[in-house]
Scaffold this active site. Structure first.
Site, PDB file in Angstrom:
ATOM      1  N   GLY A  51      30.153  32.773  20.676  1.00  0.00           N
ATOM      2  CA  GLY A  51      30.043  32.314  22.064  1.00  0.00           C
ATOM      3  C   GLY A  51      29.585  33.443  22.964  1.00  0.00           C
ATOM      4  CB  CYS A  78      30.059  35.971  16.450  1.00  0.00           C
ATOM      5  SG  CYS A  78      29.164  36.923  17.669  1.00  0.00           S
ATOM      6  CE1 TYR A  79      34.453  35.363  23.719  1.00  0.00           C
ATOM      7  CE2 TYR A  79      35.402  33.398  22.721  1.00  0.00           C
ATOM      8  CZ  TYR A  79      35.341  34.301  23.765  1.00  0.00           C
ATOM      9  OH  TYR A  79      36.172  34.145  24.844  1.00  0.00           O
ATOM     10  CG  HIS A 171      26.061  34.473  13.834  1.00  0.00           C
ATOM     11  ND1 HIS A 171      26.666  33.461  14.533  1.00  0.00           N
ATOM     12  CD2 HIS A 171      26.015  35.528  14.678  1.00  0.00           C
ATOM     13  CE1 HIS A 171      26.972  33.874  15.746  1.00  0.00           C
ATOM     14  NE2 HIS A 171      26.593  35.136  15.866  1.00  0.00           N
ATOM     15  CD  GLU A 173      26.603  30.796  12.182  1.00  0.00           C
ATOM     16  OE1 GLU A 173      27.247  31.421  11.315  1.00  0.00           O
ATOM     17  OE2 GLU A 173      26.680  31.040  13.396  1.00  0.00           O
ATOM     18  CB  SER A 226       4.323  15.069  22.116  1.00  0.00           C
ATOM     19  OG  SER A 226       4.862  15.589  20.919  1.00  0.00           O
ATOM     20  N   GLY A 227       2.551  13.987  19.475  1.00  0.00           N
ATOM     21  CA  GLY A 227       1.707  14.489  18.385  1.00  0.00           C
ATOM     22  C   GLY A 227       2.408  15.588  17.610  1.00  0.00           C
ATOM     23  N   GLY A 228       3.524  16.087  18.154  1.00  0.00           N
ATOM     24  CA  GLY A 228       4.300  17.094  17.433  1.00  0.00           C
ATOM     25  C   GLY A 228       5.073  16.453  16.285  1.00  0.00           C
ATOM     26  CB  VAL A 229       6.986  17.969  13.464  1.00  0.00           C
ATOM     27  CG1 VAL A 229       7.744  17.473  12.255  1.00  0.00           C
ATOM     28  CG2 VAL A 229       5.930  18.965  13.063  1.00  0.00           C
ATOM     29  CG  ASP A 230      10.573  17.642  16.575  1.00  0.00           C
ATOM     30  OD1 ASP A 230      10.530  17.890  15.355  1.00  0.00           O
ATOM     31  OD2 ASP A 230      10.784  18.510  17.445  1.00  0.00           O
ATOM     32  CB  SER A 231       7.282  12.863  19.495  1.00  0.00           C
ATOM     33  OG  SER A 231       5.966  13.305  19.328  1.00  0.00           O
ATOM     34  CB  SER A 232       4.647  12.630  14.580  1.00  0.00           C
ATOM     35  OG  SER A 232       3.729  13.229  15.436  1.00  0.00           O
ATOM     36  CE  LYS A 369      10.147  21.453  14.627  1.00  0.00           C
ATOM     37  NZ  LYS A 369       9.770  20.570  15.716  1.00  0.00           N
TER      38      LYS A 369
END
Ligand code: XMP
Length: 513
Positions: A51, A78-79, A171, A173, A226-232, A369
């Site tokens: 944090g 960490c924190y 970290h 993770e 948008s044509g990006g990976v996510d929205s596609s 992603k």
């Protein structure tokens, strides 16, 4: 299950996601609501996240000391490590040297936490870990011993094996921590759980698609493509679920990469037969961005303009649902959890006005992603879509430092095309998370022919990453960088200098703004 107490780290959800990968159920709770929320659960272990706070300060976030007295194994990251030290009578202090990025951990004592880090790891032995901290533990609480140190901090890993309480400053993770996953598996085993690898499966995706179909019913759905990976991938999932009930809206802001609009039309309308509405809003974006130089203001204005245009178009289509390609890092980096600090305002998160009267469908909201890409592959999407480099919602505007003008867009677009073409030509696409050009707004002196030239500086950013919570700058071959540089200063005549960005994240974000 393992309960993760969230102190606002950018990587809290990454801990949960790593545990999900090994079939361990988790729940993320705020420190103050631990007992209220976990009352009905069988808790096998507790992780205290990192944090942004300073654990030694008077009003710092902390835990009820009872949490450490329940005979349940605890791992502080960490924190979280600092909270353990502070609560159990040790001390935390500001670090003399702050560490952001890679460090070497020397494992000084055997511990259940450090089991099975490959047989070649004998004690004392070093592993590479990822750090992101300013403070450190200054004094160990009673009963604890050091199990790992770095050159900078003596208490980089601590343990009270009898109480099964552990603290690590690094970290596990984050993928850059060597054996990070094994350390989490070890903690799960300490908790009496059985870690088992569990990748995303086809059945899981089918369930999600069925879910979308059922929640939508016969209503009309629109999606911001948008044509990006996510929205596609989000739009294609919904298209798979409901076909022609879905219309994708592509807003051409003028801030997209060269050739983007044409390519998008070809892929989605022609190949996938998706209904795509292309809206030309270039003038509106430029007008709204006039005179604006502050990055956060730019992001907000772009976000608002997108929403305004979308709202207008949505009204015409009378849709009930709106699909967005929000993925988990967008949520967390926009301070999606209570104690996280806002790093950047991602325009695609939570910005819809209430009066818009649409229900959000965000099928990828809980995924990172690489998981989104795995979903795309399971949907049989071609690699050109699943492995496209990401492109930010605010587009080239956040790669132009200073005011956005049509002239600067033209320059950065041209430079960016050269960068991408040369990287493609060199066969490097797959090894990079992202690669692009930045219009730095810095003018420098040069010489062209026999004349003094005063021109623009273009920066090249190329990064490697798995989940973009952290990333390293790519060590591109010199000859590729040289080719890019020569082509930019030759073909983009306004530019007379090219520089390469060699900053890792953290502390530098991927995008410059
Ligand atoms: P940063 O710059 O935050 O970027 O390290 C992490 C990843 O997110 C992308 N990015 C965005 N994506 N809307 C998006 O959809 C945004 O506002 C946005 N800002 C950054 C960035 O390109 C990188 O892949």
């Amino acid at each position: 299950m393992i309960v993760i107490i969230d102190f606002g780290s950018q990587t809290t959800h990454l801990i949960s996601r790593r545990l999900r990968e090994i079939s361990i159920e988790t729940i993320i709770v705020e420190p103050e609501e631990y007992f209220e929320i976990t009352n009905d659960f069988l808790v096998s272990g507790i992780i205290l996240s990192g944090g942004p706070g300073d654990a030694y300060k008077k009003d710092a976030l902390t835990i009820d000391p009872k949490i450490l007295e329940m005979n349940i194994p605890v791992l502080g990251i960490c924190y979280g490590e600092q909270v353990i030290a502070q609560v159990l009578g040790g001390a935390v202090k500001p670090g003399v040297k702050k560490e952001y990025g890679p460090a070497t951990l020397e494992i000084t004592h055997t511990s259940l936490l450090f089991q099975n880090l490959k047989s070649k790891i004998q004690i004392p032995k070093s592993i590479s870990v990822w750090m992101n901290h300013g403070d450190e533990v200054g004094k160990l609480p009673d009963g604890f011993q050091t199990i790992g140190k770095t050159d900078t901090i003596p208490y980089a890993a601590i343990a009270d094996e009898s109480r099964k309480i552990y603290g690590i400053q690094f970290h596990p993770e984050v993928v850059h921590t060597q054996f990070g996953m094994q350390i989490l598996k070890n903690f799960a085993a300490i908790c009496g759980l059985e870690p088992k690898d569990q990748p995303i499966t086809k059945e899981f995706i089918d369930e999600q698609i069925l879910d979308i179909k059922e929640s939508v019913g016969k209503e009309q759905v629109i999606g911001a493509l948008s044509g990006g990976v996510d929205s596609s991938i989000a739009c294609l999932m919904v298209h798979r679920a409901i076909g022609d009930q879905f219309t994708a809206i592509y807003i051409d802001s003028g801030l997209m990469r060269e050739g983007e609009t044409e390519e998008l039309k070809k892929v989605f309308s022609d190949t996938y037969k998706m209904k795509v509405l292309i809206v030309d809003a270039q003038d509106e974006f430029i007008q709204n961005l006039k005179g604006i130089t502050d990055p956060e203001k730019k992001r907000k204005i772009i976000g608002k303009t997108f929403i305004d245009v979308l709202e207008r178009e949505a009204k015409k289509l009378s849709a009930t649902f709106l699909v967005q390609g929000t993925i988990y890092p967008d949520v967390i980096e926009s301070a999606g959890t209570k104690h996280a600090k806002n790093i950047k305002s991602h325009h695609n998160v939570g910005g819809l006005p209430e009066h818009m009267n649409v229900v959000l469908l965000e099928p990828l909201r809980n995924f990172y992603k690489d998981e989104v890409r795995a979903i795309g592959t399971l949907l049989s999407l071609p690699k050109e879509i699943t492995h496209r480099h990401p492109f930010p919602g605010p587009g080239l505007a956040i790669r132009i430092i200073g005011e956005v003008t049509p002239e600067k867009i033209r320059i950065v677009k041209a430079a960016d095309k050269i960068v991408r073409d040369e990287i493609h030509e060199a066969g490097l696409d797959d090894s990079l998370w992202q690669v692009f050009a930045v219009f730095t707004g810095i003018k420098t002196t040069g010489v062209r022919g026999d004349n003094r030239a005063y021109g623009e500086t273009i920066a090249i950013r190329a990064v490697e990453s798995l989940d973009v919570m952290s990333s390293n700058f790519a060590k591109l071959p010199w000859n590729v960088l040289e080719k890019i540089s020569v082509r930019i200063v030759t073909e983009v005549t306004e530019a007379n200098r090219v520089v390469y960005d060699i900053t890792n994240k953290p502390p530098g974000t991927v995008e410059w703004e």
